[in-house]
Design a protein around this motif. Structure first.
Motif, PDB file in Angstrom:
ATOM      1  N   GLN A  95      -1.524   1.917  -7.317  1.00  0.00           N
ATOM      2  CA  GLN A  95      -2.502   1.350  -8.247  1.00  0.00           C
ATOM      3  C   GLN A  95      -3.575   0.541  -7.506  1.00  0.00           C
ATOM      4  O   GLN A  95      -4.749   0.583  -7.889  1.00  0.00           O
ATOM      5  N   PHE A  96      -3.185  -0.164  -6.447  1.00  0.00           N
ATOM      6  CA  PHE A  96      -4.201  -0.871  -5.659  1.00  0.00           C
ATOM      7  C   PHE A  96      -5.064   0.130  -4.882  1.00  0.00           C
ATOM      8  O   PHE A  96      -6.278  -0.057  -4.753  1.00  0.00           O
ATOM      9  N   PHE A  97      -4.440   1.182  -4.401  1.00  0.00           N
ATOM     10  CA  PHE A  97      -5.201   2.276  -3.774  1.00  0.00           C
ATOM     11  C   PHE A  97      -6.233   2.810  -4.773  1.00  0.00           C
ATOM     12  O   PHE A  97      -7.392   3.040  -4.431  1.00  0.00           O
ATOM     13  N   TYR A 100      -9.185   0.316  -5.169  1.00  0.00           N
ATOM     14  CA  TYR A 100     -10.000   0.016  -3.988  1.00  0.00           C
ATOM     15  C   TYR A 100     -10.560   1.269  -3.320  1.00  0.00           C
ATOM     16  O   TYR A 100     -11.684   1.264  -2.834  1.00  0.00           O
ATOM     17  N   SER A 101      -9.788   2.350  -3.284  1.00  0.00           N
ATOM     18  CA  SER A 101     -10.177   3.517  -2.477  1.00  0.00           C
ATOM     19  C   SER A 101     -10.510   4.754  -3.300  1.00  0.00           C
ATOM     20  O   SER A 101     -10.971   5.749  -2.743  1.00  0.00           O
TER      21      SER A 101
END
Lengths: 200, 200
Positions: A95-97, A100-101
């Motif tokens: 989820q952070f990927f 951010y990415s």
């Protein structure tokens, strides 16, 4: 009952709708028109000072923002969020990927193209998003070439998060054709009996 | 024993170091030189196909990436991560805010200025980061004007996440002077008896 402020065409909002459909969570959906500046109004900023959708309002009036935080809250205790400490962290990793990415490239390119009609003054920015978007897709493809789902071996909110903008990536100019593992995974996510399409 | 691949001058890596210090978690720190291209090497990409630091390696060889996912994993069961479902989601809300609305402005401006020496060809990008950074700081200031910490009423990994790049925001051109509530909060985070400075 929950209230959700959002626009179903925004992947960040659609994630919430899809999860609520999978888990059969009753809610009221309140449409917010970003292009009309509704997130910039004082009343909206009282709910989210960061002036973004989605916003979840609980029955007691408390509010929660950030799509993936909302997913973790709603899925807690269900089979879409593992209890194992490492698996749970892997869900968050994806989820952070995503935020951010993946989202800043794929969702932004789609926004410029689909919402704004690819105006000439944003064409360079749109084109600048393509490499980052393909990098994110190739990271997903690597994982999905050797596993059915992103975290662990079952559908989780990690898949729901990444599915939201990936399945409409072509609207941002990304041809998913070469990403066969992603294509098969998209079909798996959609197999759920409570599947709710973005364009329904 | 845990291994951490990172660069302590990167806020995303420093977060992990600070948490491990607060919780007294034994680990081996392996320095990675981004500017020398070490994250682009095949060996590194086997650990993280997304070619970014930090990476946490568990004793059994499993790896975890994304700084905030690592914080959630390490802090689980400690007093730095609440067990209450709503509070836990609020911690995540601030961490997703950090990755989407704070880091891309404040950390990137700092990177261009401090790591790259503000080269002329990136000055416009650097200046373009200032408005977004101040917007993020003002969202934090609103919260910290009425509460001692970001989520709930005690120090949590939400504070550690946002402290990392906020306390060095001046290195990205952001004057924290007008943000008095943020200034007081920075002092509170640093009061911990196990505090570990970025420049130690």
């Amino acid at each position: 009952m929950y209230k959700v402020y959002g626009d179903i065409q925004s992947g960040n909002c659609y994630k919430i709708k899809l999860l609520m459909s999978y888990l059969e969570i009753e809610h009221e959906w309140l449409h917010v028109d970003i292009l009309a500046g509704e997130t910039q109004r004082d009343e909206f900023k009282k709910m989210n000072p960061n002036a973004r959708i989605p916003v979840l309002v609980l029955g007691d009036g408390r509010t929660l923002t950030e799509s993936n935080a909302i997913l973790n809250f709603l899925a807690d205790g269900s089979n879409l969020l593992p209890t194992d400490r490492f698996l749970r962290a892997q869900v968050l990793q994806w989820q952070f990927f995503e935020q951010y990415s993946h989202e800043p490239y794929i969702a932004t390119a789609r926004y410029i193209n689909k919402y704004l009609g690819l105006p000439e003054e944003r064409r360079a920015e749109y084109e600048g998003k393509q490499a980052g978007g393909h990098k994110a897709l190739s990271v997903m493809e690597q994982r999905l070439g050797k596993a059915d789902f992103l975290a662990g071996d079952a559908l989780s909110i990690a898949d729901i998060s990444l599915y939201a903008y990936t399945h409409v990536a072509h609207e941002g100019g990304f041809d998913l054709g070469p990403y066969t593992a992603i294509g098969n995974w998209i079909e798996r996510v959609e197999q759920h009996s409570n599947y709710f399409a973005m364009n329904d």
